[in-house]
Design an enzyme around this catalytic site. Structure first.
Site, PDB file in Angstrom:
ATOM      1  N   CYS A   1       0.786  -1.246   0.000  1.00 41.64           N
ATOM      2  CA  CYS A   1       0.000   0.000   0.000  1.00 41.64           C
ATOM      3  C   CYS A   1       0.812   1.287   0.000  1.00 41.64           C
ATOM      4  O   CYS A   1       0.633   2.127  -0.886  1.00 41.64           O
ATOM      5  CB  CYS A   1      -0.931   0.022   1.205  1.00 41.64           C
TER       6      CYS A   1
HETATM    7  C1  UDX Z   1      -0.650  -0.248   5.634  1.00 40.81           C
HETATM    8  C2  UDX Z   1      -1.618   0.584   6.482  1.00 40.81           C
HETATM    9  O1  UDX Z   1      -1.214   0.533   7.855  1.00 40.81           O
HETATM   10  C3  UDX Z   1      -3.040   0.090   6.310  1.00 40.81           C
HETATM   11  O2  UDX Z   1      -3.923   0.916   7.057  1.00 40.81           O
HETATM   12  C4  UDX Z   1      -3.391   0.156   4.822  1.00 40.81           C
HETATM   13  O3  UDX Z   1      -4.705  -0.288   4.580  1.00 40.81           O
HETATM   14  C5  UDX Z   1      -2.399  -0.696   4.020  1.00 40.81           C
HETATM   15  O4  UDX Z   1      -1.056  -0.229   4.284  1.00 40.81           O
HETATM   16  P1  UDX Z   1       0.552  -2.610   5.863  1.00 40.81           P
HETATM   17  O5  UDX Z   1       1.085  -2.413   4.487  1.00 40.81           O
HETATM   18  O6  UDX Z   1       0.041  -3.938   6.256  1.00 40.81           O
HETATM   19  O7  UDX Z   1      -0.626  -1.574   6.157  1.00 40.81           O
HETATM   20  O8  UDX Z   1       1.790  -2.293   6.831  1.00 40.81           O
HETATM   21  P2  UDX Z   1       2.127  -1.320   8.047  1.00 40.81           P
HETATM   22  O9  UDX Z   1       2.164  -2.106   9.293  1.00 40.81           O
HETATM   23  O10 UDX Z   1       1.312  -0.102   8.028  1.00 40.81           O
HETATM   24  O11 UDX Z   1       3.651  -0.941   7.681  1.00 40.81           O
HETATM   25  C6  UDX Z   1       4.005  -0.410   6.415  1.00 40.81           C
HETATM   26  C7  UDX Z   1       5.506  -0.259   6.311  1.00 40.81           C
HETATM   27  O12 UDX Z   1       5.975   0.811   7.136  1.00 40.81           O
HETATM   28  C8  UDX Z   1       6.291  -1.498   6.744  1.00 40.81           C
HETATM   29  O13 UDX Z   1       7.380  -1.689   5.854  1.00 40.81           O
HETATM   30  C9  UDX Z   1       6.779  -1.139   8.136  1.00 40.81           C
HETATM   31  O14 UDX Z   1       7.961  -1.815   8.480  1.00 40.81           O
HETATM   32  C10 UDX Z   1       7.003   0.353   8.001  1.00 40.81           C
HETATM   33  N1  UDX Z   1       6.893   1.094   9.277  1.00 40.81           N
HETATM   34  C11 UDX Z   1       5.683   1.191   9.900  1.00 40.81           C
HETATM   35  C12 UDX Z   1       8.022   1.696   9.830  1.00 40.81           C
HETATM   36  O15 UDX Z   1       9.130   1.609   9.283  1.00 40.81           O
HETATM   37  N2  UDX Z   1       7.874   2.400  10.990  1.00 40.81           N
HETATM   38  C13 UDX Z   1       6.692   2.529  11.637  1.00 40.81           C
HETATM   39  O16 UDX Z   1       6.639   3.202  12.680  1.00 40.81           O
HETATM   40  C14 UDX Z   1       5.560   1.894  11.083  1.00 40.81           C
END
Ligand code: UDX
Length: 434
Positions: free
Chosen positions: A268
């Site tokens: 996403c």
């Molecule tokens: C995300 C959104 O959270 C969700 O609401 C949407 O519908 C789809 O995209 P997701 O892709 O499952 O969900 O992952 P998420 O847990 O949000 O993390 C996304 C990326 O950001 C990951 O690579 C994660 O490692 C990174 N991340 C997240 C960070 O590096 N730091 C953070 O504090 C949070």
């Protein structure tokens, strides 16, 4: 009980089909892919998501969930039709609407035959204006009916996170419903009658924008945290987590999604931010802030390469381990995983790159076949010079100095700020962001 058709049984469509059936509705999940439909009809999910196999079985057990390849028939029988087909990225970052167009045409043909009022709900992530300018005319042409008179139209974005998608669908923390008119809104409100959470009713294009704005903001927060971490490193002896904790004491700053690391990946964030930037570009607006968030994300994995070179010198012919290949811990998904650019950069430096992930080894091997895949942690680390922790599997928190005993040079680069510093003993630990 509402009769529902969910068109598209991918990650989003399947999870919602299950959740809506468990909420008491009669649901038919429809898809053109006969293999997928046959597997789902037997109760076998076509991808892994915690709790999905169990809830799918429960939902089928209620007798309210079925699957079909007959899209026309499924749409014809439904009161509310969700469009949950994929909108993949094109080369320029914009989204490909081919599946959505095809789905809208087919639903329109079904609506031509239906004698009662039906509501079409766009759940796919689409650029603001798409539902009004693309989906609506296709539906009107194929059905011979007018939106707002003959049928209703809504936009209802999903906010599912991988790893907790089923819970997110069963217990949403908010509902955003864009509706063409009050009759459409009432129909979709009835679908979510059991949900107790904040709701926002908007027009169609605002709801479409809420989805992009949410993901763009969260992705920007992550890039902001990463910029802070890099600055903490440049300035020396500052721990970015403590800085974020201090920031979070300001009631205006929510400290969630400010965990610094090697960048954001997944299906996403990168896709949606690129699509929003591309939509701006097509309309002659340059989204400077979002472009910066993306460009920082492109180079952030290379920080680990720089830290490894600083600790070891040249990486040529060195055995470098990437611990964690999925885009985040708890997932087998490598889409846009930061391990991909990281591995490619290490290979360019002449390193012998070894990867290990508790769930994503096979998926990663298909994307970067030149990386040697280890079947367990010990064989990955055996004889290694450097180990780079790339994602946030909870088990990395449990790592002890003894786990790194097999390394030739015990250099560990913690790219996710996850290991327990107290238990690292003689390991040379370098933590991104101080
Ligand atoms: C995300 C959104 O959270 C969700 O609401 C949407 O519908 C789809 O995209 P997701 O892709 O499952 O969900 O992952 P998420 O847990 O949000 O993390 C996304 C990326 O950001 C990951 O690579 C994660 O490692 C990174 N991340 C997240 C960070 O590096 N730091 C953070 O504090 C949070």
């Amino acid at each position: 009980m509402v009769r529902i058709c969910v068109l598209g049984t991918g990650h989003v469509g399947l999870v919602y089909s299950v959740a809506l059936a468990l909420d008491g509705h009669e649901v038919c999940g429809a898809d053109v892919d006969a293999k997928v439909i046959s597997s789902l009809s037997r109760g076998q999910p076509t991808f892994f998501e915690p709790g999905l196999a169990e809830t799918l079985a429960d939902a089928i057990g209620t007798g309210r969930l079925s699957f079909s390849t007959d899209i026309l028939e499924s749409a014809l029988r439904a009161d509310v039709i969700f469009l949950a087909v994929g909108t993949p990225s094109r080369r320029d970052g914009s989204i490909d609407l081919a599946y959505l167009r095809a789905a809208a045409r087919e639903v329109g043909r079904a609506m031509r035959r239906a004698s009662r009022y039906q509501v079409v709900v766009v759940k796919s992530t689409v650029i603001p204006g798409t539902t009004e300018d693309v989906v609506r005319p296709l539906l009107e042409r194929a059905s011979g009916k007018k939106a707002g008179k003959g049928f209703g139209l809504c936009v209802n974005p999903e906010f599912l996170r991988e790893g907790s998608a089923v819970q997110d669908a069963l217990h949403p923390d908010r509902l955003v419903i864009g509706a063409l008119d009050s009759r459409s809104l009432e129909a979709l409100d009835a679908v979510y009658a059991r949900q107790v959470c904040p709701r926002l009713a908007t027009d169609l294009r605002t709801a479409e924008m809420v989805k992009y704005a949410t993901n763009a903001f969260l992705a920007t927060k992550v890039s902001f945290a990463n910029e802070l971490a890099n600055l903490c490193d440049a300035l020396g002896s500052i721990n970015v987590d403590t800085v974020v904790e201090g920031m979070g004491l300001d009631p205006r700053i929510n400290p969630k999604f400010l965990k610094a690391g090697l960048g954001f990946g997944g299906s996403c964030f990168p896709k949606d931010v690129r699509a929003l930037v591309a939509a701006g570009t097509h309309r002659k607006y340059r989204a400077r802030l979002l472009k910066a968030a993306l460009s920082l994300n492109d180079v952030q994995p290379l920080r680990a390469v720089g830290l490894a070179e600083k600790a070891l010198g040249s990486l040529r012919a060195r055995r470098v381990v990437i611990l964690g290949l999925a885009f985040k811990g708890g997932s087998d998904d490598v889409r846009e995983s930061r391990a991909i650019p990281l591995a490619r950069a290490l290979l360019r430096k002449g390193a012998n790159v070894v990867g290990f992930d508790p769930a994503a080894n096979d998926a990663f091997h298909k994307v970067v076949p030149r990386v040697e895949i280890a079947q367990d942690l010990a064989s990955a680390l055996d004889g290694a010079d450097v180990c780079i922790i790339q994602n946030d599997w909870p088990q990395w928190r449990e790592l002890r100095a003894v786990d790194f005993m097999g390394m030739r040079r015990g250099i560990v680069i913690d790219g996710r700020r996850i290991v327990n510093r107290e238990t690292m003993g003689a390991v040379t630990l370098v933590v991104l962001g101080g």
